[in-house]
Design a protein around this motif. Structure first.
Motif, mmCIF file in Angstrom:
data_model
loop_
_atom_site.group_PDB
_atom_site.id
_atom_site.type_symbol
_atom_site.label_atom_id
_atom_site.label_comp_id
_atom_site.label_asym_id
_atom_site.label_seq_id
_atom_site.Cartn_x
_atom_site.Cartn_y
_atom_site.Cartn_z
ATOM 1 N N ASP A 130 0.808 -1.223 0.000
ATOM 2 C CA ASP A 130 0.000 0.000 0.000
ATOM 3 C C ASP A 130 0.838 1.269 0.000
ATOM 4 O OD1 ASP A 130 -2.136 -1.695 0.125
ATOM 5 O OD2 ASP A 130 -2.547 -1.359 2.252
ATOM 6 N N LEU A 131 2.164 1.154 -0.113
ATOM 7 C CA LEU A 131 3.044 2.306 0.078
ATOM 8 C C LEU A 131 3.871 2.600 -1.166
ATOM 9 C CD1 LEU A 131 4.303 1.259 3.613
ATOM 10 C CD2 LEU A 131 2.562 2.972 3.116
ATOM 11 N N GLU A 150 10.140 1.331 1.776
ATOM 12 C CA GLU A 150 8.853 2.013 1.746
ATOM 13 C C GLU A 150 8.565 2.566 3.138
ATOM 14 O OE1 GLU A 150 5.845 -0.515 0.137
ATOM 15 O OE2 GLU A 150 6.908 -0.852 -1.758
ATOM 16 N N LEU A 151 8.201 3.851 3.187
ATOM 17 C CA LEU A 151 7.938 4.532 4.453
ATOM 18 C C LEU A 151 6.563 4.120 4.980
ATOM 19 C CD1 LEU A 151 8.827 6.620 6.572
ATOM 20 C CD2 LEU A 151 7.764 8.381 5.141
ATOM 21 N N TRP A 169 9.501 -0.327 5.665
ATOM 22 C CA TRP A 169 9.553 -1.676 5.120
ATOM 23 C C TRP A 169 10.804 -1.790 4.256
ATOM 24 C CZ3 TRP A 169 6.829 -5.575 6.825
ATOM 25 C CH2 TRP A 169 5.564 -5.371 7.386
ATOM 26 N N LEU A 170 11.547 -2.882 4.419
ATOM 27 C CA LEU A 170 12.811 -3.072 3.716
ATOM 28 C C LEU A 170 12.872 -4.455 3.086
ATOM 29 C CD1 LEU A 170 15.150 -2.040 6.689
ATOM 30 C CD2 LEU A 170 14.298 -0.503 4.916
ATOM 31 N N ARG A 232 12.132 -0.333 12.654
ATOM 32 C CA ARG A 232 11.875 0.887 13.409
ATOM 33 C C ARG A 232 13.198 1.488 13.855
ATOM 34 N NH1 ARG A 232 9.490 1.773 19.562
ATOM 35 N NH2 ARG A 232 8.929 3.988 19.310
ATOM 36 N N SER A 233 13.394 2.769 13.556
ATOM 37 C CA SER A 233 14.553 3.517 14.044
ATOM 38 C C SER A 233 14.041 4.666 14.897
ATOM 39 C CB SER A 233 15.394 4.058 12.880
ATOM 40 O OG SER A 233 15.915 3.002 12.100
ATOM 41 N N LEU A 234 14.467 4.721 16.143
ATOM 42 C CA LEU A 234 14.006 5.730 17.087
ATOM 43 C C LEU A 234 15.197 6.477 17.658
ATOM 44 C CD1 LEU A 234 11.866 7.079 18.950
ATOM 45 C CD2 LEU A 234 12.210 5.146 20.526
ATOM 46 N N ALA A 235 15.307 7.769 17.323
ATOM 47 C CA ALA A 235 16.376 8.592 17.894
ATOM 48 C C ALA A 235 15.980 8.976 19.316
ATOM 49 C CB ALA A 235 16.594 9.840 17.045
ATOM 50 N N GLU A 236 16.770 8.519 20.281
ATOM 51 C CA GLU A 236 16.481 8.798 21.689
ATOM 52 C C GLU A 236 17.190 10.060 22.173
ATOM 53 O OE1 GLU A 236 15.717 4.270 23.270
ATOM 54 O OE2 GLU A 236 17.787 5.001 23.152
#
Length: 268
Positions: A130-131, A150-151, A169-170, A232-236
């Motif tokens: 869907d992306l 895909e984001l 998605w990779l 998921r990449s989360l900048a802390e």
């Protein structure tokens, strides 16, 4: 530019004595002036597994010491082989010295009454079909053209966002690699593809560089539909020109397969 697929690159590795591996890095696998970090880690694993026996990979710690390009040799050393775990270090060396140093922990499964994985995928993440493509093949660093992205959620790079929580998605662009098996070499190669989450907070393009990467494997040989994995990449934190980020990788069924942390230098 001639493109060398991931499968072709692995099949072209020269296996030397004592577990060493020689590779010639093509230009299309470069990230600026150095080899793409995921490929660096994958090549180090190819050498480490040759001396580690049959225990599955549990964790790896990667230090990106300097740039690498062209001819590289990875040399593995068994540091210790215990009852359940084997520790192996690797040095990826170029003509100018060490470019990367890794510490691999291979460990046999242990009997335990604990069984917990608190890493659920958010319910509102759309499927990849869907992306739209995240990075067009005509732009981005050379290595990115070997992958499909895909984001799924979160802001793109250079959005000037207060939010630095990004889901992508990779999958490998190489159809043979998409089909698997998805061993640690393949997972390391795809796990470092996403741009650091802190880039979403940047208002204008700027340089970044991975300094360290720590990965733990929850499943050393996962299966997935269509070759797709959700990252998921989360900048802390993003302080004094460095960002610390947490990373999680799930298969298409929402099962967590890999978690990690990364230290990123920000030149902006």
């Amino acid at each position: 530019m001639t493109r060398t697929s991931f499968t072709e690159l692995l099949s072209g590795l020269e296996l030397l004595s004592n577990g060493r591996v020689h590779a010639v890095i093509p230009e299309d696998w470069m990230q600026g002036r150095t080899t793409y970090g995921g490929l660096t880690a994958a090549l180090c694993h190819e050498a480490a597994k040759r001396v580690a026996g049959d225990r599955p990979l549990k964790a790896v710690q990667v230090a990106f010491v300097g740039p690498s390009a062209g001819d590289v040799v990875v040399s593995p050393t068994v540091l210790r082989e215990g009852k359940n775990a084997t520790s192996v270090s690797t040095d990826l060396v170029t003509q100018t010295g060490i470019a990367a140093r890794c510490l691999f922990t291979f460990a046999a499964p242990r009997t335990s009454h604990l069984n917990m994985r608190d890493l659920d995928v958010p319910v509102d993440i759309p499927p990849p079909a869907d992306l739209d493509r995240y990075v067009p093949r005509a732009v981005g660093p050379a290595f990115a053209k070997h992958f499909e992205m895909e984001l799924a959620s979160g802001p793109p790079p250079f959005a000037g966002s207060d939010d630095a929580d990004v889901y992508l998605w990779l999958r490998h662009g190489d159809e043979t690699a998409q089909a698997g098996p998805h061993d640690p070499t393949h997972l390391l190669a795809i796990g470092d593809v996403p741009p650091p989450a802190a880039m979403a907070m940047m208002k204008t393009p700027g340089m970044i560089s991975s300094m360290t990467w720590m990965v733990e494997f929850l499943d050393p040989a996962p299966t997935t539909e269509g070759g797709w994995f959700l990252n998921r990449s989360l900048a802390e934190t993003a302080i004094d020109g460095y960002s610390a980020q947490a990373m999680t990788l799930w298969n298409r069924a929402g099962q967590p397969v890999m978690v990690g942390r990364q230290t990123v230098a920000i030149f902006s």
